[in-house]
Design a protein around this motif. Structure first.
Motif, PDB file in Angstrom:
ATOM      1  N   LYS A  89       2.415  11.442 -11.379  1.00 26.66           N
ATOM      2  CA  LYS A  89       2.788  10.489 -10.336  1.00 26.66           C
ATOM      3  C   LYS A  89       1.522   9.919  -9.720  1.00 26.66           C
ATOM      4  N   PRO A  90       1.558   8.647  -9.366  1.00 25.02           N
ATOM      5  CA  PRO A  90       0.383   8.071  -8.686  1.00 25.02           C
ATOM      6  C   PRO A  90       0.178   8.752  -7.330  1.00 25.02           C
ATOM      7  N   LYS A  91      -1.070   8.830  -6.902  1.00 29.03           N
ATOM      8  CA  LYS A  91      -1.390   9.495  -5.640  1.00 29.03           C
ATOM      9  C   LYS A  91      -1.112   8.626  -4.426  1.00 29.03           C
ATOM     10  N   HIS A  92      -0.977   7.334  -4.661  1.00 26.97           N
ATOM     11  CA  HIS A  92      -0.690   6.417  -3.562  1.00 26.97           C
ATOM     12  C   HIS A  92       0.095   5.227  -4.107  1.00 26.97           C
ATOM     13  N   PRO A  93       0.864   4.583  -3.248  1.00 24.20           N
ATOM     14  CA  PRO A  93       1.614   3.409  -3.708  1.00 24.20           C
ATOM     15  C   PRO A  93       0.674   2.244  -3.999  1.00 24.20           C
ATOM     16  N   SER A  94       1.100   1.373  -4.879  1.00 26.05           N
ATOM     17  CA  SER A  94       0.259   0.232  -5.251  1.00 26.05           C
ATOM     18  C   SER A  94       0.185  -0.782  -4.104  1.00 26.05           C
ATOM     19  N   PHE A  95      -0.876  -1.577  -4.132  1.00 25.99           N
ATOM     20  CA  PHE A  95      -1.030  -2.630  -3.133  1.00 25.99           C
ATOM     21  C   PHE A  95       0.138  -3.609  -3.228  1.00 25.99           C
ATOM     22  N   TYR A  96       0.548  -3.926  -4.454  1.00 26.66           N
ATOM     23  CA  TYR A  96       1.659  -4.857  -4.645  1.00 26.66           C
ATOM     24  C   TYR A  96       2.927  -4.326  -3.976  1.00 26.66           C
ATOM     25  N   LEU A  97       3.212  -3.034  -4.144  1.00 22.42           N
ATOM     26  CA  LEU A  97       4.404  -2.441  -3.537  1.00 22.42           C
ATOM     27  C   LEU A  97       4.328  -2.512  -2.011  1.00 22.42           C
TER      28      LEU A  97
END
Length: 79
Positions: free
Chosen positions: A5-13
């Motif tokens: 899982k990514p450690k942080h949400p994407s900038f786009y999200l």
């Protein structure tokens, strides 16, 4: 192969959620759901005095509500 899982949400999200996209807001809430649930663990006692650890759903709802409010008020500074 294990999927990480990514450690942080994407900038786009994040930017999409700030713009009011309901699907993005829900995805952000889902991203943080395990952390929110862990923060809301409380000991509960049954009629025999046994202790159970459970998620305090009222507290979880209040945290989710506060997060949605923060998302709506968040401003992304572009320099």
């Amino acid at each position: 192969m294990l999927e990480t899982k990514p450690k942080h949400p994407s900038f786009y999200l994040i930017s999409s959620a700030v713009d009011g996209n309901e699907n993005s807001i829900e995805k952000l809430l889902q991203f943080y759901d395990p952390y929110i649930s862990k923060c809301c663990l409380r000991p509960l006692y049954d009629e025999y005095g046994n202790v159970y650890i459970a998620v305090d759903m009222e507290l979880k709802g209040r945290i989710r509500e506060a997060l949605m409010k923060m998302i709506s008020e968040f401003e992304i500074a572009v320099s």
